[in-house]
Each structure stands twice: as C-alpha cells, then as structure tokens.
Design an enzyme around this catalytic site. Structure first.
Site, PDB file in Angstrom:
ATOM      1  N   ARG A 114       0.912  -1.189  -0.093  1.00  0.00           N
ATOM      2  CA  ARG A 114       0.164  -0.093   0.121  1.00  0.00           C
ATOM      3  C   ARG A 114       0.951   1.307  -0.141  1.00  0.00           C
ATOM      4  NH1 ARG A 114      -3.346  -3.409   3.452  1.00  0.00           N
ATOM      5  NH2 ARG A 114      -4.765  -4.179   2.321  1.00  0.00           N
ATOM      6  N   LYS A 136       2.524  11.429 -11.783  1.00  0.00           N
ATOM      7  CA  LYS A 136       1.612  10.415 -12.542  1.00  0.00           C
ATOM      8  C   LYS A 136       2.592   9.243 -12.620  1.00  0.00           C
ATOM      9  CE  LYS A 136      -1.680  13.465 -15.049  1.00  0.00           C
ATOM     10  NZ  LYS A 136      -1.999  13.713 -16.396  1.00  0.00           N
ATOM     11  N   GLU A 154       8.432  17.496 -26.008  1.00  0.00           N
ATOM     12  CA  GLU A 154       7.625  17.832 -24.745  1.00  0.00           C
ATOM     13  C   GLU A 154       8.157  19.138 -24.237  1.00  0.00           C
ATOM     14  OE1 GLU A 154       5.110  16.081 -23.250  1.00  0.00           O
ATOM     15  OE2 GLU A 154       5.297  14.035 -23.518  1.00  0.00           O
ATOM     16  N   LYS A 180       6.010  23.156 -14.738  1.00  0.00           N
ATOM     17  CA  LYS A 180       5.265  22.028 -14.285  1.00  0.00           C
ATOM     18  C   LYS A 180       4.832  22.027 -12.968  1.00  0.00           C
ATOM     19  CE  LYS A 180       4.403  17.219 -14.867  1.00  0.00           C
ATOM     20  NZ  LYS A 180       4.333  15.900 -15.401  1.00  0.00           N
ATOM     21  N   GLU A 210      -5.431  16.338 -11.177  1.00  0.00           N
ATOM     22  CA  GLU A 210      -6.256  16.834 -12.629  1.00  0.00           C
ATOM     23  C   GLU A 210      -7.682  16.722 -12.534  1.00  0.00           C
ATOM     24  OE1 GLU A 210      -3.765  15.315 -15.990  1.00  0.00           O
ATOM     25  OE2 GLU A 210      -5.613  15.038 -17.213  1.00  0.00           O
ATOM     26  N   ARG A 263      -4.594  21.061 -14.670  1.00  0.00           N
ATOM     27  CA  ARG A 263      -3.380  20.000 -15.089  1.00  0.00           C
ATOM     28  C   ARG A 263      -3.842  19.564 -16.655  1.00  0.00           C
ATOM     29  NH1 ARG A 263       0.116  15.953 -11.325  1.00  0.00           N
ATOM     30  NH2 ARG A 263       1.356  15.137 -13.314  1.00  0.00           N
ATOM     31  N   ASN A 269      -1.537  18.127 -21.457  1.00  0.00           N
ATOM     32  CA  ASN A 269      -1.883  17.182 -22.237  1.00  0.00           C
ATOM     33  C   ASN A 269      -1.855  17.794 -23.652  1.00  0.00           C
ATOM     34  OD1 ASN A 269      -2.001  14.908 -20.554  1.00  0.00           O
ATOM     35  ND2 ASN A 269      -3.967  15.602 -19.601  1.00  0.00           N
ATOM     36  N   HIS A 317      -1.631  15.583 -26.656  1.00  0.00           N
ATOM     37  CA  HIS A 317      -1.362  14.431 -26.392  1.00  0.00           C
ATOM     38  C   HIS A 317      -2.568  13.534 -26.919  1.00  0.00           C
ATOM     39  CE1 HIS A 317       2.042  15.358 -24.128  1.00  0.00           C
ATOM     40  NE2 HIS A 317       2.169  14.141 -23.656  1.00  0.00           N
ATOM     41  N   HIS A 335      -1.453  10.161 -28.348  1.00  0.00           N
ATOM     42  CA  HIS A 335      -1.617   8.788 -27.846  1.00  0.00           C
ATOM     43  C   HIS A 335      -2.342   7.783 -28.909  1.00  0.00           C
ATOM     44  CE1 HIS A 335      -1.320  10.131 -23.169  1.00  0.00           C
ATOM     45  NE2 HIS A 335      -0.221   9.680 -23.849  1.00  0.00           N
ATOM     46  N   HIS A 343       7.463   8.154 -27.882  1.00  0.00           N
ATOM     47  CA  HIS A 343       6.312   9.057 -27.358  1.00  0.00           C
ATOM     48  C   HIS A 343       6.585  10.467 -27.668  1.00  0.00           C
ATOM     49  CE1 HIS A 343       3.132  10.581 -24.759  1.00  0.00           C
ATOM     50  NE2 HIS A 343       4.180  11.412 -23.923  1.00  0.00           N
TER      51      HIS A 343
HETATM   52  P1  NAD Z   1      12.194   5.480 -22.413  1.00  0.00           P
HETATM   53  O1  NAD Z   1      11.673   5.563 -20.879  1.00  0.00           O
HETATM   54  O2  NAD Z   1      11.470   4.251 -23.404  1.00  0.00           O
HETATM   55  O3  NAD Z   1      13.479   5.897 -22.623  1.00  0.00           O
HETATM   56  C1  NAD Z   1      13.865   6.127 -24.185  1.00  0.00           C
HETATM   57  C2  NAD Z   1      15.316   5.139 -24.530  1.00  0.00           C
HETATM   58  O4  NAD Z   1      16.194   5.874 -24.167  1.00  0.00           O
HETATM   59  C3  NAD Z   1      15.104   3.614 -23.776  1.00  0.00           C
HETATM   60  O5  NAD Z   1      15.700   2.827 -24.860  1.00  0.00           O
HETATM   61  C4  NAD Z   1      16.050   4.050 -22.924  1.00  0.00           C
HETATM   62  O6  NAD Z   1      16.803   2.698 -22.406  1.00  0.00           O
HETATM   63  C5  NAD Z   1      17.069   4.903 -23.250  1.00  0.00           C
HETATM   64  N1  NAD Z   1      17.829   5.548 -22.438  1.00  0.00           N
HETATM   65  C6  NAD Z   1      17.438   6.238 -21.087  1.00  0.00           C
HETATM   66  N2  NAD Z   1      18.258   7.176 -20.453  1.00  0.00           N
HETATM   67  C7  NAD Z   1      19.232   6.875 -21.524  1.00  0.00           C
HETATM   68  C8  NAD Z   1      20.596   7.538 -21.389  1.00  0.00           C
HETATM   69  N3  NAD Z   1      20.947   8.404 -20.532  1.00  0.00           N
HETATM   70  N4  NAD Z   1      21.649   7.291 -22.390  1.00  0.00           N
HETATM   71  C9  NAD Z   1      21.040   6.362 -23.440  1.00  0.00           C
HETATM   72  N5  NAD Z   1      19.861   5.986 -23.308  1.00  0.00           N
HETATM   73  C10 NAD Z   1      19.068   6.306 -22.480  1.00  0.00           C
HETATM   74  O7  NAD Z   1      11.296   6.919 -22.836  1.00  0.00           O
HETATM   75  P2  NAD Z   1      11.036   8.216 -22.464  1.00  0.00           P
HETATM   76  O8  NAD Z   1      10.751   9.153 -23.551  1.00  0.00           O
HETATM   77  O9  NAD Z   1      11.854   8.550 -21.299  1.00  0.00           O
HETATM   78  O10 NAD Z   1       9.463   8.212 -21.518  1.00  0.00           O
HETATM   79  C11 NAD Z   1       8.324   7.927 -22.390  1.00  0.00           C
HETATM   80  C12 NAD Z   1       7.235   7.449 -21.468  1.00  0.00           C
HETATM   81  O11 NAD Z   1       7.125   8.379 -20.376  1.00  0.00           O
HETATM   82  C13 NAD Z   1       6.045   7.037 -21.688  1.00  0.00           C
HETATM   83  O12 NAD Z   1       5.368   5.683 -21.573  1.00  0.00           O
HETATM   84  C14 NAD Z   1       5.043   7.987 -21.632  1.00  0.00           C
HETATM   85  O13 NAD Z   1       3.735   7.585 -21.648  1.00  0.00           O
HETATM   86  C15 NAD Z   1       5.630   8.441 -20.309  1.00  0.00           C
HETATM   87  N6  NAD Z   1       5.438   9.816 -19.884  1.00  0.00           N
HETATM   88  C16 NAD Z   1       4.859   9.802 -18.597  1.00  0.00           C
HETATM   89  C17 NAD Z   1       4.460  11.129 -17.780  1.00  0.00           C
HETATM   90  C18 NAD Z   1       3.996  11.167 -16.539  1.00  0.00           C
HETATM   91  O14 NAD Z   1       3.791  12.566 -16.126  1.00  0.00           O
HETATM   92  N7  NAD Z   1       4.169  10.016 -15.736  1.00  0.00           N
HETATM   93  C19 NAD Z   1       4.809  12.380 -18.985  1.00  0.00           C
HETATM   94  C20 NAD Z   1       5.333  12.240 -20.245  1.00  0.00           C
HETATM   95  C21 NAD Z   1       5.511  10.859 -20.657  1.00  0.00           C
HETATM   96  N1  GLY Z   2       2.426  14.735 -18.494  1.00  0.00           N
HETATM   97  C1  GLY Z   2       1.411  15.435 -18.137  1.00  0.00           C
HETATM   98  C2  GLY Z   2       1.120  15.515 -16.595  1.00  0.00           C
HETATM   99  O1  GLY Z   2       2.091  15.411 -15.725  1.00  0.00           O
HETATM  100  O2  GLY Z   2       0.099  15.843 -16.251  1.00  0.00           O
END
Ligand code: NAD
Ligand code: GLY
Length: 386
Positions: free
Chosen positions: A126, A148, A190, A243, A253, A263, A267, A270, A274, A287
C-alpha cells in the site's frame, strides 16, 4: 560547472525537491539518504539493461557507500514493457527481496522505468517511498516530476495508474550525453509542448536553445561546452518550475477544472499523440515524437476553429521541426487514428476534451463535440503535407 539548482514541488501531504546538476550520480547515495531524512535501509533500484549498463554500477556503489542495502530490478527496454506483466514481475522481485514499508524504490531511467517503478511503489504494501533519477530529457522535464505513474493496457496508454509523488527527484544532465538523437528530439518536443502552453518566455527560451544547440550536435558539444550545460540547466529549471506551478494548482487533474491553469493543459498535443502511438503499436514512434505531431495537429485544429492565427501555427511547426526530423506518418489512415480518440483517458462525462491554443501561452479546453470531422481531416492533411 557543477552548480546544482533546486525546484520545490508543493504537493500533498508534503512537497519534495527536484535537484538539477551535473555529475550528480556519484553522490546519489547521499542525496537518496537525505531525501529519506537521513535513513538508508533497503533500496530496490529499478532500471533497464541499457541504462543500468551505463550508470547502474555508479549509482549502486554510491547507494551502498551511503549505507543502503541495494538489490537491482531490471525491466525490459521499451514502451511495450510498461505493462501489467512487467509490473507483476517487479512486485514479485520486491517481495522476494523482502522490501519493507520503511524501504525505498529508486527509478533510474526514462519515463517507462519511472512510470512503472512509481506505480509499483504506490501499490506495494500500500505504498513505499519512491525516488526518481530520470535519464532522458523527456523524463527530466515531465514524467519524473508531478506524480503520475502507471502502465498501459490493451485499451490504450497509461489507462491504469495512480497519482503517487516521489520523495525527491535527481536530474544529472550529464546522462544526456549518451541519449540517442531521436530521444533528444522526443524530449525537446515535450519541452516545446510545455513552452507552448506556458508563456512566450518559456517558449522562446526553448526555441532559442534549439537554435543554438541543435540536438544533432548535442553529444559532441557536451564535454567541452560549459555554455551548453549552463543553458540546459537553466532551460530544465524553467521547464520544471512551470510544471511545478501547474501541479501545485491541480495535483490530481480534477475532472471539473477546465480553466487554463488546469493540469489537463499539460496534455496539449497528447490526444493525437496517444492515438498515433496506439495505432502504430507503440513501436514506430517515440512518445515525444508523437507529441511533436500532436502539437502540429492541435495547432492546425486551433486554426481551423478560428482560435489561432496562421502565423502562430507556422511558428509552432517551425520550432517542432528545429527539434529534429519526425518519422513519416502520411501512410496511416487518419480515420483509424480518429477512431482511437474514443479510448482517450481524458474523457470527461464520456466526452473528449481537446487542449487547443488561442496563442502561445493561452491554452483552451474545447469539447470534441464542437469539432467537425472535416476539421480533423484537414488538420491531418496539413501536418502530413510536406
Ligand atoms: P523511455 O523510458 O523508453 O527511454 C527512451 C530510451 O532511451 C530507452 O531505450 C532507454 O533505455 C534509453 N535511455 C534512457 N536513458 C538513457 C541515457 N541516459 N542514455 C542512453 N539511453 C538512455 O522513454 P521516455 O521518452 O523517457 O519516456 C516515455 C514514457 O514516459 C512513455 O511511457 C510516456 O507515456 C511516459 N510519460 C509519462 C509522463 C508522466 O507524467 N508520468 C509524462 C510524459 C511521458
Ligand atoms: N505529463 C502530463 C502531466 O503530468 O500531467
């Protein structure tokens, strides 16, 4: 140039700091211990093989030197591993290693690792303490901050998750040196999104940064260019501060908030992004690249609906293209993309809400029911024309 800057996130019940600096991984153990009020204990270090291969041993050693008893939990690399199956395996590894409620989960990696590790931390026993060490540009400015967390389901992205704030976030910009060019482009998309909804100052700072330090020359410049590091830390600070302001105002949100400070405005771009990711099975586009298209699509739609001037649409397109080349999408049937909007998680009372723009820094929330199909089709044609 090792200056660290810090941003405070005001969240309930207590806030946390995001520290941004260079060469911070070597002392990440002391940082983690400080975030935990001086206590060490057991640490589940969640990462993927690629990131762990680059930075894992350094972080693990630093954690051990600070007194943590570390076990490593590696998940697969890629969006498809942000799944229930990976979540279950991760929780099992926590149990096998007897992680307890006074211990900590630490995410080392991009948004996939951070979102999954954060969700696992939120439901294991939990809720156990959680720290983020983002290593992609996108995760530094967006996914690691704001709380998130979640996984994808067969119905769409991020449909299962929780709001679960970390106890601290450590951004070491030096890790961007190894980030592939496409991932930098994705992260900058982004950043452009946040600038577009924030204000002209953040938008211009992002655009000027991209003019001065193109992602393609980023890696080469990193070692011998203090200006790059200084400008990058300053850009990350402003991006994260924006942010933080939005999250402080609307942490969860709220479905009822539809003003420009909600919030939901984060998006922007997005809904289209998506849907695009889903119809390409999360494999074709990063992404952030999908968000790049999403920004251009939302800008065109805003123009079609008489909200945004053609000049501003051109400006947004221009800055997105400065971030890098996006993989082509003109062969995708737009009707399949539009069909996927039905599963968007931002539906309110079963109705989709678009985040559109009246100007840079002036987002508006617009009901999908007021958007004619012809406007969607024409926006798609315009973004895939060149
Ligand atoms: P990712 O986590 O897939 O990383 C991208 C690639 O880069 C991967 O292959 C990883 O292994 C590699 N990598 C990471 N750090 C590295 C480094 N320093 N050097 C070399 N390679 C490296 O992608 P991302 O773009 O970081 O994240 C995308 C995800 O984030 C999606 O799932 C998206 O939905 C999510 N997201 C979440 C939020 C939130 O608010 N929680 C906001 C935006 C996106
Ligand atoms: N990436 C959108 C949010 O954090 O709300």
């Amino acid at each position: 140039m090792n200056k660290t800057v810090s941003i405070n996130f005001q969240t309930a019940p207590s806030g946390y700091a995001v520290e941004i600096g260079r060469d911070r991984l070597t002392t990440s153990g002391d940082w983690a211990k400080a975030c935990r009020g001086g206590k060490a204990g057991k640490a589940a270090l969640v990462s993927n093989p690629k990131v762990f291969g680059l930075y894992g041993e350094e972080v693990k050693t630093s954690l051990q030197n600070a007194g943590f008893d570390v076990f490593v939990c590696l998940i697969g690399d890629g969006e498809r591993f942000k799944s229930f199956k990976t979540l279950q395996k991760t929780l099992d590894i926590f149990s096998e290693n007897r992680l307890s409620r006074t211990d900590v989960v630490i995410a080392l990696g991009g948004g996939v690792v951070g979102d999954l590790a954060g969700f696992a931390a939120s439901i294991y026993l939990r809720g156990v303490a959680f720290l983020q060490m983002p290593t992609t540009l996108l995760s530094m400015i967006d996914s690691s901050v704001g709380g998130k967390t979640g996984v994808n389901s067969s119905y769409g992205k991020n449909l299962i998750g929780a709001f679960y704030q970390p106890k601290g976030v450590l951004v070491d910009v030096q890790t961007l040196k190894t980030l592939p060019k496409r991932e930098l482009t994705a992260g900058f998309c982004e950043a452009i999104k946040q600038g577009a909804i924030a204000n002209r100052q953040l938008f211009d700072q992002t655009a000027v940064f991209l003019d001065t330090f193109q992602p393609r020359s980023f890696v080469r410049l990193f070692d011998d260019d203090d200006d790059l590091v200084r400008s990058l830390i300053s850009l990350l600070r402003e991006q994260i501060a924006f942010k933080a302001k939005i999250v402080a105002n609307d942490e969860r949100e709220s479905p009822d908030k539809i003003d420009a400070k909600s919030r939901k405005i984060l998006n922007f771009g997005h809904t289209f992004a998506h849907a695009l990711e889903k119809v390409t099975n999360y494999r074709y586009l990063k992404h952030g690249e999908a968000v790049g298209y999403g920004i251009c699509f939302a800008a065109e739609l805003s123009k079609k609906l008489g909200l945004l001037s053609p000049n501003k649409v051109n400006l947004l397109n221009d800055v997105v293209h400065r971030a890098g080349v996006l993989p082509p999408i003109s062969s995708i049937d737009p009707r399949i993309i539009f069909e996927t909007f039905k599963f968007d998680k931002k539906l309110v009372n079963n109705s989709l809400q678009w985040i559109l723009l009246k100007d840079v820094g002036k987002p508006v929330i617009f009901p999908h029911s007021d958007v004619p199909q012809s406007a969607l089709m024409s926006a798609f044609k315009n973004i895939t024309r060149s």
